[in-house]
Design an enzyme around this catalytic site. Structure first.
Site, mmCIF file in Angstrom:
data_model
loop_
_atom_site.group_PDB
_atom_site.id
_atom_site.type_symbol
_atom_site.label_atom_id
_atom_site.label_comp_id
_atom_site.label_asym_id
_atom_site.label_seq_id
_atom_site.Cartn_x
_atom_site.Cartn_y
_atom_site.Cartn_z
ATOM 1 N N LYS A 92 47.960 45.328 21.477
ATOM 2 C CA LYS A 92 48.652 44.122 21.015
ATOM 3 C C LYS A 92 47.629 43.031 20.843
ATOM 4 C CE LYS A 92 52.217 41.619 20.027
ATOM 5 N NZ LYS A 92 51.492 41.285 18.783
ATOM 6 N N LYS A 116 44.011 39.207 28.976
ATOM 7 C CA LYS A 116 45.050 38.197 28.728
ATOM 8 C C LYS A 116 46.428 38.852 28.764
ATOM 9 C CE LYS A 116 44.385 35.740 24.982
ATOM 10 N NZ LYS A 116 44.476 35.020 23.698
ATOM 11 N N LYS A 128 42.709 43.757 18.485
ATOM 12 C CA LYS A 128 42.494 42.581 17.620
ATOM 13 C C LYS A 128 42.059 43.063 16.251
ATOM 14 C CE LYS A 128 42.614 38.076 17.985
ATOM 15 N NZ LYS A 128 43.365 37.235 18.932
ATOM 16 N N GLY A 167 49.680 37.091 14.432
ATOM 17 C CA GLY A 167 48.792 36.115 13.794
ATOM 18 C C GLY A 167 47.653 35.692 14.698
ATOM 19 N N ASP A 168 46.697 35.005 14.109
ATOM 20 C CA ASP A 168 45.606 34.330 14.818
ATOM 21 C C ASP A 168 45.129 33.276 13.808
ATOM 22 O OD1 ASP A 168 43.896 34.736 17.438
ATOM 23 O OD2 ASP A 168 42.441 34.304 15.891
ATOM 24 N N THR A 212 52.100 29.263 22.000
ATOM 25 C CA THR A 212 50.724 29.154 22.527
ATOM 26 C C THR A 212 50.459 27.724 23.003
ATOM 27 O OG1 THR A 212 50.129 30.788 20.854
ATOM 28 C CG2 THR A 212 48.321 29.815 22.088
ATOM 29 N N ASN A 243 48.314 25.655 14.631
ATOM 30 C CA ASN A 243 49.503 25.923 15.407
ATOM 31 C C ASN A 243 49.362 25.592 16.897
ATOM 32 O OD1 ASN A 243 52.050 27.129 15.467
ATOM 33 N ND2 ASN A 243 51.125 28.928 16.422
HETATM 34 N N1 GLU Z 1 46.338 35.566 18.448
HETATM 35 C C1 GLU Z 1 47.039 35.257 19.641
HETATM 36 C C2 GLU Z 1 46.118 35.441 20.839
HETATM 37 O O1 GLU Z 1 44.922 35.219 20.738
HETATM 38 C C3 GLU Z 1 48.378 35.976 19.753
HETATM 39 C C4 GLU Z 1 48.329 37.473 19.656
HETATM 40 C C5 GLU Z 1 49.693 38.150 19.599
HETATM 41 O O2 GLU Z 1 50.712 37.472 19.592
HETATM 42 O O3 GLU Z 1 49.701 39.382 19.540
HETATM 43 O O4 GLU Z 1 46.514 35.742 21.936
#
Ligand code: GLU
Length: 448
Positions: A92, A116, A128, A167-168, A212, A243
Site C-alpha cells: 500500500k 508508516k 510506492k 495519490g502522492d 493527511t 493537499n
Molecule cells: N502518499 C501518501 C503517503 O505518503 C498516502 C499513501 C496511500 O494512501 O496509500 O503516505
C-alpha cells in the site's frame, strides 16, 4: 554480534549495493541506527536475517510510459512501482508524479511506507510508485493520456489483495479518476478497493482528502498536550500548499493557532493576519495556479521568492509539508535561534538527518513523518474497508477513527522510546514501534 555491529554491517552492505541512491541510503541509515537496542534485546531477528531481507524490496517494476501530447508528439516517461514489504498486508502506498522521481526516491518512499503503514495498526504492507512525468503545465487530456498509458502496464501488478496504490505529490482526485476508469475498462472489473483516494461518486471515502493534514495536526496536538501545551495562540509556519499543507492549515487554525505562511516551489507568502484558506484553495485546487497569486486577493500579504527562506520566519511550530530535504541544517539553526518549539513532518523525510540531530539536541519536539503523516494512508485503509463492505461511513465516523489512530501512533511511539531507553525520542520510538510489528510478522512467516 551486538546490535550496533549488526546495524553497521547491514548499512555498509546497503551502501555497496545501492550506489548513488542518496535518498534511499538516508532513509535506511536513519531507521537502522535507531533500531540498535532492538537487536540487543532480540538476537533472534539477527539470526533470521530480518534486516537483510527488509532493506531489499520484494519486487521492483520499472516500465516505459509512452503517450501523445496535444501537438501530436510522442513523449516517453519512466514508470515505477516498488512492492517493498507485504509481511503485514497487501502493498500500500501512493503514486508520485514529479520530474525528480527516480529509483532512489521511490525506494526511500517505499521503505518508509512499510513502517508508516505498520504504525497505523491496520493490515497494510508497504509500496510506492510513480513517474518522472511532470503534470505542471499539462492539459487535462495530456494528463489523461499519460494516466491511461501508465495504467496499461501497472494493472498487471496491482489488485484488491495484492497492491493498492493511491495519490502522492502530483496525484490527486483527477489522476486517480483517470487511473481507475482505465483500470476498470481493461480489467472489466469494478474492483473499487484497488485504488484509494477515489472521488466520492465512485467509492471514495469522506475525509480522505483532509486526512493527511488533519492527521498531522491531531498527532502534533497529542504531542503538545503531552508536554502541557497546545496549538492555541501559537504561530505556525507550513511549507507547501498542496493537499497536506492546506488541510493542516485548516485544522491548526480551528484549534486556535495562527498560520502565517505557506509556500510552493517558487516562493512563500506571509500573511500576519493568518492565511485566508479560501483564497489558497481557489488558487491551488480550482485554478492550479501559483501561491504568489494570493497577493492579488490579499494585497497586505507579502511574497518572497525562494521557498527555503520560509524557515526564516519566527514561529512556535513548523510543519514542513512540501517535499523531501526541504528543511536542512542551516534552516534548522535559524528556526532554533528564533525559538521554535515543535517541528512536525507532513511531507516524507522533509528534514535532513543533520537537521533532525540539531533540532533534537536543542530540545525541539520532533514529530517524524512516518508517524505524523500516517493519517493519509490510514484513511486509505479505511477506504479499502468501506469498499469491501460496499458501504460508506459518515465524515464524522471517519474523522473519529482517524483521530484515534493518530493518538495511538503517538502513544505507541512514546512507549517504545521509553521501553528502549530513550524517553521523549519520538523518532526512535516510531521507528521501533513500526519495525517490531513487521519483524514479528516476518518471523512468523518464515524465510520468504
Ligand atoms: N502518499 C501518501 C503517503 O505518503 C498516502 C499513501 C496511500 O494512501 O496509500 O503516505
Amino acid at each position: 554480534m551486538s546490535g550496533r555491529e549488526y546495524v553497521n554491517k547491514v548499512i555498509s552492505e546497503v551502501e555497496k549495493r545501492n550506489l548513488g541512491e542518496k535518498e534511499f541510503l538516508d532513509a535506511v541509515t536513519e531507521v537502522l541506527n535507531s533500531l540498535v537496542p532492538v537487536f540487543d534485546k532480540h538476537p533472534e531477528y539477527i539470526k533470521e536475517g530480518i534486516l537483510e531481507r527488509l532493506v531489499e524490496p520484494e519486487r521492483q517494476i520499472f516500465f516505459r510510459v509512452p503517450w501523445i501530447d496535444d501537438k501530436g508528439n510522442v513523449q516517453v516517461n519512466r514508470g515505477f512501482r516498488v512492492q517493498f514489504n507485504s509481511a503485514i498486508g497487501p502493498y500500500k502506498g501512493g503514486l508520485r508524479l514529479h520530474p525528480s522521481v527516480n529509483q532512489s526516491i521511490i525506494k526511500f518512499l517505499g521503505f518508509e511506507q512499510t513502517f508508516k503503514n505498520s504504525l497505523t495498526g491496520l493490515p497494510i504492507g508497504g509500496g510506492k510508485g510513480g513517474s518522472d512525468f511532470d503534470p505542471k503545465g499539462k492539459s487535462d487530456r495530456e494528463v489523461m493520456r499519460f494516466c491511461q498509458s501508465f495504467m496499461s502496464e501497472l494493472y498487471k501488478h496491482i489488485g484488491l489483495d495484492t497492491d493498492v496504490p493511491a495519490g502522492d505529490i502530483g496525484v490527486g482526485a483527477r489522476e486517480i479518476g483517470y487511473l481507475y476508469g482505465y483500470y476498470k475498462k481493461i480489467k472489466n472489473a469494478n474492483d473499487q478497493g484497488v485504488l484509494t483516494g477515489k472521488g466520492l461518486t465512485y467509492g471514495g471515502s469522506l475525509g480522505r482528502t483532509e486526512a493527511t493534514g488533519y492527521g498531522l495536526v491531531y498527532f502534533t496536538e497529542e504531542m503538545l498536550n503531552d508536554n502541557n501545551t497546545s496549538f492555541e495562540d501559537k504561530k505556525v509556519v507550513i511549507s507547501g500548499s498542496g493537499n497536506v499543507a492546506i488541510y493542516a492549515c485548516k485544522k491548526a487554525t480551528e484549534l486556535g493557532a495562527k498560520v502565517v505562511a505557506l509556500s510552493d516551489s517558487n516562493g512563500y507568502i506571509y500573511d500576519e493576519n493568518g492565511i485566508n484558506l479560501d483564497v489558497v484553495k481557489e488558487i491551488k485546487e480550482v485554478r492550479r495556479g501559483r501561491i504568489k497569486e494570493y497577493l492579488d486577493k490579499v494585497p497586505t500579504a507579502k511574497y518572497v521568492e525562494g521557498c527555503r527562506k520560509i524557515w526564516e520566519i519566527k514561529c512556535d511550530i513548523a510543519l514542513p509539508c512540501a517535499t523531501q530535504g526541504e528543511l536542512d541544517i542551516e534552516s534548522a539553526k535559524i528556526l532554533i535561534k528564533n525559538g521554535v518549539k515543535v517541528v512536525s513532518e507532513g511531507a516524507n523525510m522533509p528534514t535532513t538527518l543533520d537537521a533532525i540531530e540539531e533540532l533534537q539536541k536543542s530540545g525541539v519536539m520532533f514529530g517524524p513523518a512516518k508517524a505524523a503523516n500516517a493519517g493519509g494512508v490510514a484513511c486509505s485503509a479505511l477506504e479499502m474497508s468501506q469498499n469491501s463492505m460496499r458501504l460508506s461511513w459518515t465524515f464524522e465516523e471517519v474523522d473519529e477513527k482517524l483521530k484515534e489512530i493518530m493518538v495511538n501512533i503517538y502513544k505507541n511511539s512514546k512507549n517504545a522510546a521509553e521501553e528502549y531507553g530513550n524517553p521523549g525520542n519520538i523518532l526512535m520510538g516510531a521507528n521501533i514501534s513500526g519495525f517490531v510489528k513487521v519483524a514479528e510478522a516476518m518471523m512468523a512467516q518464515g524465510i520468504v
